[in-house]
Design a protein around this motif. Structure first.
Motif, PDB file in Angstrom:
ATOM      1  N   ASP A 165       0.837  -1.213   0.000  1.00 26.78           N
ATOM      2  CA  ASP A 165       0.000   0.000   0.000  1.00 26.78           C
ATOM      3  C   ASP A 165       0.871   1.262   0.000  1.00 26.78           C
ATOM      4  O   ASP A 165       0.510   2.270  -0.612  1.00 26.78           O
ATOM      5  CB  ASP A 165      -0.929   0.015   1.215  1.00 26.78           C
ATOM      6  N   ILE A 166       2.008   1.195   0.671  1.00 25.53           N
ATOM      7  CA  ILE A 166       2.916   2.353   0.653  1.00 25.53           C
ATOM      8  C   ILE A 166       3.490   2.520  -0.755  1.00 25.53           C
ATOM      9  O   ILE A 166       3.574   3.635  -1.287  1.00 25.53           O
ATOM     10  CB  ILE A 166       4.045   2.188   1.696  1.00 25.53           C
ATOM     11  N   GLY A 167       3.827   1.396  -1.391  1.00 18.36           N
ATOM     12  CA  GLY A 167       4.309   1.456  -2.770  1.00 18.36           C
ATOM     13  C   GLY A 167       3.266   2.066  -3.693  1.00 18.36           C
ATOM     14  O   GLY A 167       3.587   2.910  -4.547  1.00 18.36           O
ATOM     15  N   ALA A 168       2.020   1.677  -3.499  1.00 19.62           N
ATOM     16  CA  ALA A 168       0.944   2.195  -4.358  1.00 19.62           C
ATOM     17  C   ALA A 168       0.730   3.698  -4.119  1.00 19.62           C
ATOM     18  O   ALA A 168       0.550   4.460  -5.080  1.00 19.62           O
ATOM     19  CB  ALA A 168      -0.351   1.428  -4.078  1.00 19.62           C
ATOM     20  N   VAL A 169       0.787   4.113  -2.862  1.00 21.64           N
ATOM     21  CA  VAL A 169       0.622   5.543  -2.552  1.00 21.64           C
ATOM     22  C   VAL A 169       1.780   6.344  -3.147  1.00 21.64           C
ATOM     23  O   VAL A 169       1.584   7.408  -3.760  1.00 21.64           O
ATOM     24  CB  VAL A 169       0.528   5.763  -1.013  1.00 21.64           C
ATOM     25  N   ALA A 170       2.999   5.814  -3.019  1.00 21.95           N
ATOM     26  CA  ALA A 170       4.170   6.527  -3.561  1.00 21.95           C
ATOM     27  C   ALA A 170       4.049   6.657  -5.074  1.00 21.95           C
ATOM     28  O   ALA A 170       4.320   7.725  -5.645  1.00 21.95           O
ATOM     29  CB  ALA A 170       5.453   5.786  -3.176  1.00 21.95           C
TER      30      ALA A 170
END
Ligand code: NAP
Length: 276
Positions: A165-170
């Motif tokens: 999810d952090i990868g997707a937000v970034a």
């Protein structure tokens, strides 16, 4: 093209994956490209964040820089990014960077990295996630030995977030409008105690696992075997003195990516092989 630091770690690998999945070419920084995986569209390049000159060639032609916090060279790397015409810096920070009191080493290095990014010139986005689901990998050595996990801070609920999810937000912060000068605070979908995480992991593995709550004095002693004292103090500050509340669930992942944040059940299903 995007330069992603920490590309072999839990978060950086997901940033690489999300950008590559969006069809973006990626330069993935590691100190040892020889050990890096092979991914289409991804070039693993050698560099060390404590040696800014080693990143300089990789910044040439980069549209965006994904930066880990807390390295000696960060101000110089950011100055070089500005000089190379990087259009967006996305900084991985942590939820403690927002605390009013800079009293411990983790809060201090996160806040210093945020200041450096704000003062560096290129447009920026800061991500302050809650603690990662991947911290559960810390239990691996104990799970290899038996069915008991001895855990510190057993009464502290945390809305752990899936690194994916952090990868997707970034990736959205790099590729879509509306993220400039913003601090995103993504969390997981529900607060979980360590015992909740272990129960979910046990179900995924088909094992009968038991959590043993470590008293604070024993936890401190054990953590000091592997972790510098200032960091141990910081974790006690957050989770024993309670200066950091990571049980809060925010809609950030849904708002930014258009899909709900991933559950711990999903994370364990995806990583079950590592635990086996
Ligand atoms: N754990 C949490 O809950 C949490 C919460 C908020 C923020 N954070 C922050 O998130 C960061 C990343 O976490 P993670 O779980 O993804 O870490 P990780 O899995 O331990 O990976 C660390 C990454 O940093 C790279 N690295 C280490 N030293 C480096 C150096 N001198 N120069 C360049 N790269 C270097 C490593 O690459 P190579 O070894 O391939 O060079 C690796 O890719 C943490 O360090 C912390 O600051 C953590």
């Amino acid at each position: 093209m995007f330069l992603v630091t920490g590309s072999t770690g839990n978060i950086g690998a997901e940033v690489v994956r999300a950008l590559a999945a969006a069809g973006e070419p990626v330069r993935a920084l590691t100190r040892d490209p020889g050990r890096a995986p092979s991914l289409p569209g991804v070039e693993y390049v050698a560099g060390d964040l404590n040696d800014p000159a080693s990143l300089r060639p990789h910044l040439k032609g980069a549209r965006g820089l994904f930066l880990l916090p807390g390295y000696e060279g960060e101000r110089q790397v950011l100055a070089d990014a500005a000089g190379a015409g990087v259009e967006r810096v996305v900084l991985l920070s942590g939820s403690s960077a927002g605390l009013p009191d800079n009293g411990n080493v983790i809060t201090r290095f996160m806040a210093a990295a945020e200041r450096a990014v704000r003062e560096s010139g290129p447009p920026w986005t800061i991500i302050r996630p809650s603690a990662f689901m991947s911290n559960t990998f810390q239990w691996l050595p104990q799970l290899r030995e038996g069915d008991v996990v001895r855990a510190p801070f057993a009464t502290v609920p945390v809305a752990n977030i899936d690194p994916a999810d952090i990868g997707a937000v970034a990736a959205r912060a790099f590729l879509t409008d509306g993220h400039e000068g913003r601090i995103h605070m993504p969390t997981g979908p529900e607060p979980l105690l360590p015992a909740d995480r272990l129960r979910i992991l046990a179900a995924a593995l088909g094992r009968d696992l038991r959590l043993e709550a470590l008293p604070d004095d024993v936890a401190r002693e054990e953590m000091l075997r592997t972790t510098p004292p200032a960091y141990v103090d910081a974790f006690f500050d957050f989770y024993a003195a309670g200066t950091l509340d990571e049980s809060i669930v925010r809609p950030t992942v849904q708002e930014i990516t258009g899909r709900p944040s991933r559950t711990f059940e999903q994370w364990t299903a995806e990583h079950a092989a590592t635990f086996r």
